[in-house]
Design an enzyme around this catalytic site. Structure first.
Site, PDB file in Angstrom:
ATOM      1  N   LYS A   1       1.578  -3.798   6.729  1.00 17.87           N
ATOM      2  CA  LYS A   1       2.193  -3.893   4.955  1.00 17.87           C
ATOM      3  C   LYS A   1       4.247  -3.087   4.958  1.00 17.87           C
ATOM      4  O   LYS A   1       5.170  -4.033   3.975  1.00 17.87           O
ATOM      5  CB  LYS A   1       1.342  -2.535   4.123  1.00 17.87           C
ATOM      6  CG  LYS A   1       1.030  -2.888   3.891  1.00 17.87           C
ATOM      7  CD  LYS A   1      -0.138  -3.959   2.868  1.00 17.87           C
ATOM      8  CE  LYS A   1      -1.494  -4.634   2.831  1.00 17.87           C
ATOM      9  NZ  LYS A   1      -1.533  -5.836   2.127  1.00 17.87           N
TER      10      LYS A   1
ATOM     11  N   SER B   1       1.331  -1.327  -0.063  1.00 20.53           N
ATOM     12  CA  SER B   1      -0.134  -0.320   0.474  1.00 20.53           C
ATOM     13  C   SER B   1       0.346   1.022   0.211  1.00 20.53           C
ATOM     14  O   SER B   1       1.744   1.373   1.212  1.00 20.53           O
ATOM     15  CB  SER B   1      -0.847   0.156   1.394  1.00 20.53           C
ATOM     16  OG  SER B   1      -1.250   1.328   1.124  1.00 20.53           O
TER      17      SER B   1
ATOM     18  N   TYR C   1      -2.209  -1.360  10.858  1.00 20.31           N
ATOM     19  CA  TYR C   1      -2.765  -1.590   9.116  1.00 20.31           C
ATOM     20  C   TYR C   1      -1.567  -1.627   8.344  1.00 20.31           C
ATOM     21  O   TYR C   1      -0.586  -2.361   8.018  1.00 20.31           O
ATOM     22  CB  TYR C   1      -3.559  -0.802   8.623  1.00 20.31           C
ATOM     23  CG  TYR C   1      -3.749  -1.077   7.019  1.00 20.31           C
ATOM     24  CD1 TYR C   1      -3.818  -2.934   6.459  1.00 20.31           C
ATOM     25  CD2 TYR C   1      -3.650  -0.368   5.851  1.00 20.31           C
ATOM     26  CE1 TYR C   1      -4.215  -2.517   4.865  1.00 20.31           C
ATOM     27  CE2 TYR C   1      -3.930  -0.371   5.489  1.00 20.31           C
ATOM     28  CZ  TYR C   1      -3.447  -1.554   4.512  1.00 20.31           C
ATOM     29  OH  TYR C   1      -3.837  -1.441   3.435  1.00 20.31           O
TER      30      TYR C   1
HETATM   31  N1  UFG Z   1     -12.727  11.100   2.620  1.00 20.44           N
HETATM   32  C1  UFG Z   1     -13.542  12.177   2.915  1.00 20.44           C
HETATM   33  N2  UFG Z   1     -15.047  11.233   3.372  1.00 20.44           N
HETATM   34  C2  UFG Z   1     -15.344  10.206   3.527  1.00 20.44           C
HETATM   35  C3  UFG Z   1     -13.965   9.296   3.126  1.00 20.44           C
HETATM   36  C4  UFG Z   1     -12.953   9.928   2.778  1.00 20.44           C
HETATM   37  O1  UFG Z   1     -13.897  13.418   2.643  1.00 20.44           O
HETATM   38  O2  UFG Z   1     -15.914   9.598   4.178  1.00 20.44           O
HETATM   39  C5  UFG Z   1     -11.572  11.791   1.850  1.00 20.44           C
HETATM   40  C6  UFG Z   1     -10.256  11.535   3.065  1.00 20.44           C
HETATM   41  O3  UFG Z   1     -10.002  12.519   3.898  1.00 20.44           O
HETATM   42  C7  UFG Z   1      -9.325  11.436   2.118  1.00 20.44           C
HETATM   43  C8  UFG Z   1      -9.945  11.049   0.889  1.00 20.44           C
HETATM   44  O4  UFG Z   1     -11.224  11.115   0.985  1.00 20.44           O
HETATM   45  O5  UFG Z   1      -9.190  12.692   2.037  1.00 20.44           O
HETATM   46  C9  UFG Z   1      -9.647   9.118   0.390  1.00 20.44           C
HETATM   47  O6  UFG Z   1     -10.234   8.787   1.645  1.00 20.44           O
HETATM   48  P1  UFG Z   1     -10.485   6.373   2.045  1.00 20.44           P
HETATM   49  O7  UFG Z   1     -10.574   6.544   3.152  1.00 20.44           O
HETATM   50  O8  UFG Z   1     -11.278   6.654   0.398  1.00 20.44           O
HETATM   51  O9  UFG Z   1      -8.762   6.418   1.667  1.00 20.44           O
HETATM   52  P2  UFG Z   1      -7.571   7.123   2.489  1.00 20.44           P
HETATM   53  O10 UFG Z   1      -6.680   7.628   0.950  1.00 20.44           O
HETATM   54  O11 UFG Z   1      -7.446   7.668   3.214  1.00 20.44           O
HETATM   55  O12 UFG Z   1      -6.932   5.233   2.369  1.00 20.44           O
HETATM   56  C10 UFG Z   1      -6.716   4.906   1.491  1.00 20.44           C
HETATM   57  C11 UFG Z   1      -6.521   2.834   1.755  1.00 20.44           C
HETATM   58  C12 UFG Z   1      -5.967   2.185   2.468  1.00 20.44           C
HETATM   59  C13 UFG Z   1      -4.517   3.134   2.674  1.00 20.44           C
HETATM   60  C14 UFG Z   1      -4.676   4.416   2.285  1.00 20.44           C
HETATM   61  C15 UFG Z   1      -3.359   5.025   2.204  1.00 20.44           C
HETATM   62  O13 UFG Z   1      -8.342   3.009   2.484  1.00 20.44           O
HETATM   63  O14 UFG Z   1      -6.036   1.329   2.694  1.00 20.44           O
HETATM   64  O15 UFG Z   1      -5.378   4.580   1.418  1.00 20.44           O
HETATM   65  O16 UFG Z   1      -2.908   4.603   0.796  1.00 20.44           O
HETATM   66  F1  UFG Z   1      -3.327   3.294   3.820  1.00 20.44           F
END
Ligand code: UFG
Length: 290
Positions: free
Chosen positions: A111, A83, A107
């Protein structure tokens, strides 16, 4: 199975726990395995903080069991799902040669640890060919609408949350912060279509070379939360109500790939754009029944 329809091939499927060494051994014993792609793992950041033992146990033991079986049966080709989280809060774009920064949750740590374990194994066993794939933000679904993402309970990730708001299952999207140093203040990520991601694995398997190689699987393009919402609305002609709320703890401002290494060495690059990701995610959500 839907995968057989899509691939138009017979696929043998065993439902086993890959931390169960006995069950894994039976499969290695009964087949002449050419290569392994290890996808199995728990993947929710927030949950990993509450259940660290589950995460360390599942994600580390599965890697140990599978690599041990590879060693025992002389299977030298191995592809691993890592990841982008292993980069930590590095400067974007993230390049494979960067020093990794500390991860902020169990998590991410599983990785980073798995990457170190695989690197040590490959260094000690020159016959091994390992490919470590650092996923950015996989979204979308197969174009057929047959397989896609169906998270349990309320989704943590942005795209499944957006599709459920569009469907009316959730009232509105909560955008976590609009004061990041990004194009519009909302978090920037590198969204990649799951089918591009899948093709990246095929390219990795076909281009394995001895030793360990690490590749980013991303598009190289950053998209903010609000840009994604707008693309989703345009692609599907549907409204996604949202409100701005506080930042989510542990989030970084920006995360996107330098995707050039995979292109040069694997001949792979993501082809599907954000509109395709939004359209396919929505097609699946509409078809998918609880
Ligand atoms: N976000 C919102 N509202 C939500 C969900 C997400 O505004 O309800 C925003 C988050 O703040 C972020 C973006 O949308 O800016 C993406 O969020 P995600 O939760 O979809 O994904 P992340 O980048 O936080 O996490 C992903 C994977 C993880 C991994 C991470 C880092 O889910 O497994 O990328 O690579 F660890």
């Amino acid at each position: 199975m839907k995968i057989m329809d899509i691939a138009d091939k017979e696929v043998t499927f065993y439902e086993i726990d890959v931390t169960d060494a006995e069950a894994v051994d039976i499969i290695y014993r009964n087949y002449n395995i050419d290569g392994v792609i290890h996808f199995a793992g728990l993947k929710a950041v927030g949950e990993s903080v509450e259940k660290p033992l589950d995460y360390y146990y599942n994600n580390i033991v599965s890697t140990l069991v599978l690599t041990k079986a590879c060693q025992k049966y002389g299977v030298n080709r191995f592809v691993f799902s890592s990841s982008a989280t292993v980069y930590g809060d590095n400067k974007v774009p993230f390049v494979e040669t960067m020093d990794l920064l500390p991860t902020t949750n169990p998590y991410g740590e599983t990785k980073a640890m798995s990457e170190r374990i695989l690197t040590d194994i490959a260094n000690a066993n020159p016959a091994f060919s390992f490919s470590i794939l650092r996923y950015f933000n996989p979204v979308g679904a197969h174009e057929s609408g047959q397989i896609g993402e169906a998270p349990n309970g309320i989704p943590n990730n942005l795209m499944p949350y957006v599709t459920q708001v569009a469907k009316g299952k959730l009232e509105k999207l909560r955008v976590f912060g609009n004061d990041y140093p990004t194009v519009d203040g909302t978090g920037v990520r590198d969204y990649i279509h799951v089918v591009d991601l899948a093709e990246g694995h095929v390219a990795a398997l076909e281009n394995l070379t001895e030793g360990v190689r690490v590749y980013n699987l991303g598009t190289g393009k950053g998209t903010s939360v609000l840009e994604l919402v707008k693309a989703f609305e345009e692609a599907n002609d549907i409204e996604v109500p949202y409100e701005i709320v506080d930042r989510r703890p542990g989030d970084i401002a920006s995360c996107y790939a330098d995707a050039s290494k995979a292109k040069q060495e694997l001949g792979w690059a993501a082809k599907r754009d954000l509109i395709a990701m939004c359209r396919d995610a929505w097609r699946f959500e509409k078809k998918y029944k609880e």
